[in-house]
Enzyme design. Structure first.
Site, short mmCIF file in Angstrom:
data_model
loop_
_atom_site.label_atom_id
_atom_site.label_comp_id
_atom_site.label_asym_id
_atom_site.label_seq_id
_atom_site.Cartn_x
_atom_site.Cartn_y
_atom_site.Cartn_z
CE LYS A 22 -104.36 -36.34 -83.61
NZ LYS A 22 -104.27 -34.75 -83.40
CG ASN A 23 -106.86 -35.83 -80.08
OD1 ASN A 23 -105.46 -35.44 -80.65
ND2 ASN A 23 -107.58 -35.22 -81.07
CB CYS A 115 -104.64 -24.25 -87.26
SG CYS A 115 -106.36 -25.06 -86.54
NE ARG A 120 -107.86 -25.46 -82.64
CZ ARG A 120 -106.84 -26.23 -83.07
NH1 ARG A 120 -106.94 -26.72 -83.95
NH2 ARG A 120 -107.17 -27.55 -82.00
CG ASP A 306 -112.01 -34.25 -83.38
OD1 ASP A 306 -110.79 -34.39 -82.22
OD2 ASP A 306 -111.83 -33.19 -84.12
NE ARG A 398 -101.12 -32.84 -87.44
CZ ARG A 398 -101.79 -31.47 -87.51
NH1 ARG A 398 -102.76 -30.95 -88.53
NH2 ARG A 398 -101.98 -32.02 -86.09
#
Ligand code: EPZ
Length: 420
Positions: A22-23, A115, A120, A306, A398
């Site tokens: 994803k990243n 978030c 952030r 993560d 997500r």
């Protein structure tokens, strides 16, 4: 809203194929804005965040077509303003700013806002754009950047917690079309940055040093279309490896870049997990009793933030005391209170969580709060006795491609239920 219902206590067994990262996919999709020619990106994970990025590119005027795990993008004519609501809802979309500035010399994007895991900020992104000659104005919840011309320069992009991943990506995507040479010091070294640089180089950019703390970019006049295959998701791989250890299972992960998982595999071995390498596959199982390990999250190639929550779930069932220190984000312990609902014994002391593991967990209803916290709750639910219901499972969707069907294929008793 959908929930996951997990009946724990079943060891995961079998094989699973890891999806695209994803990243890496998000900034690479944003990079297609840098050319008017068509781009083809393969091995893109089917995630809500990826679909969302496609929606944002479409609203900017690009043609976006998803076909299986491939997305074709052609940004022939685009406007420089990101859709306020869409960008605000997914902070990862801040990475459209660099390519818009690079191509159009102007970009307007809603301030991404914070978030649950932290404030952030984007000060380092903006510092890089200003260093390249852009004027940046923040008003009415938008950030505007514009420049008559972008001129390469040397800059230092290190911040409060070291390097910035999307900040490095954003500045790199503006610098590839700047005049002259840009040197980014304290650049992020994550594999996702290397993957983005590989895509940009396939488009004709001149980049050296990606993956190291110093990236040198020689600006070019324009970029052409390119094809690219996204790297495997190292965090999904870490998540399945940890889930295998937590359930005392035996799983082979396929399609893995083991060279992206050094810190995670090192910690899992210390924790009593046996890992057999066979090319792009990893066979995972316990090598005996689990052992407590201490973890500190760091920029790559240190232990990834993560995977912090997932490791905490494993340590919660490991006899002994482990200390998990979060050095990247200021509040990434949202999973602690939910893990405690399952019986975990954890105390937070500043940036550290002290996990007193060993007592078996017992299932309960829990609430997902962010992407990786949700993954930790899934792992804990798989290891717990009884039934765990995880609410707000959209957080999980997500970042994990059909995680419940992948886990079911490994024998997990997990089903998705809609809320009445
Ligand atoms: C990327 O976020 C990832 N997201 C995050 O993954 C990941 O946790 C993070 O990198 C760190 O590895 C995507 O790639 C879409 P940062 P990013 O800028 O780039 C501070 C997930 O679960 N900072 O590297 O936004 C910041 O507050 C997500 O997949 C500044 O101070 O993270 C943080 O403390 C969660 N000023 C630290 O740097 C800035 O301008 C690292 O943030 C930018 C960041």
């Amino acid at each position: 809203m959908e929930s996951l219902l997990i009946k724990g206590g079943v060891p995961l067994r079998g094989e699973v194929t890891i999806s695209g990262a994803k990243n890496a996919a998000l900034p690479i999709m944003a990079a297609t804005l840098l050319t008017r020619e068509p781009c083809v990106i393969r091995h893109v994970p089917a995630l809500s965040d990826v679909k969302f990025m496609g929606e944002i590119l479409t609203r900017l005027g690009a043609q976006v077509r998803f076909k299986g795990d491939t997305v074709q993008v052609q940004a022939r004519h685009i406007k420089g303003t990101g859709d306020y609501d869409l960008v605000r809802r997914m902070r990862g979309s801040i990475c459209i700013m660099g390519p818009l500035l690079g191509r159009l010399k102007k970009a307007t994007v809603s301030l991404p806002g914070g978030c649950v895991i932290g404030a952030r900020p984007i000060n380092l992104h903006l510092k890089g754009f200003c260093a390249l000659g852009a004027k940046v104005v923040i008003e009415n919840g938008y950030v505007h950047a514009s420049a008559k011309r972008l001129a390469g320069t040397a800059m230092f992009l290190g911040g409060r917690a070291g390097s910035t991943v999307l900040g490095t990506a954003n500045v790199m995507m503006a610098a590839v079309l700047a005049e002259g040479v840009t040197v980014i010091e304290s650049a992020a070294c994550e594999p996702e940055i290397v993957d983005l640089a590989d895509f940009l180089k396939a488009m004709g950019a001149k980049i050296a040093g990606a993956g190291s703390p110093t990236i040198t970019i020689n600006g070019v006049r324009e970029l052409h279309g390119a094809e690219h295959e996204v790297i495997p998701d190292r965090i999904e791989a870490a998540t399945f490896a940890i889930a295998t250890a937590a359930t005392n299972g035996e799983v082979t992960l396929h399609g893995v870049r083991t060279d992206h998982l050094g810190a995670v595999l090192d910690k899992l071995k210390d924790a009593g997990v046996r890992i057999d390498h066979n090319g792009a596959s990893l066979a995972i199982r316990r090598s005996g009793k689990l052992r407590p390990v201490d973890i500190t999250t760091l920029p790559y190639s240190g232990f990834p933030t993560d995977a912090q929550a997932q490791m905490m779930a494993l340590m919660a069932i490991t006899p002994g005391v482990s200390i998990i220190t979060e050095r990247i984000f200021e509040s990434r312990f949202m999973h602690v209170s939910e893990l405690m609902r399952l019986g975990a014994q954890i105390e937070i002391e500043g940036p550290s969580a002290i996990v007193k593991g060993g007592k078996p967990l017992s299932g309960a209803p829990v609430m997902a709060s962010d992407l990786r916290a949700s993954a930790a709750l899934v792992i804990a639910g798989l290891a717990a006795r009884g039934t765990t219901q995880i609410n707000r499972v959209y957080h999980l969707d997500r970042g994990y491609e059909t995680i419940d069907s992948k886990l079911r294929a490994l024998g997990a008793r997990i089903e998705r239920i809609g809320r009445e």
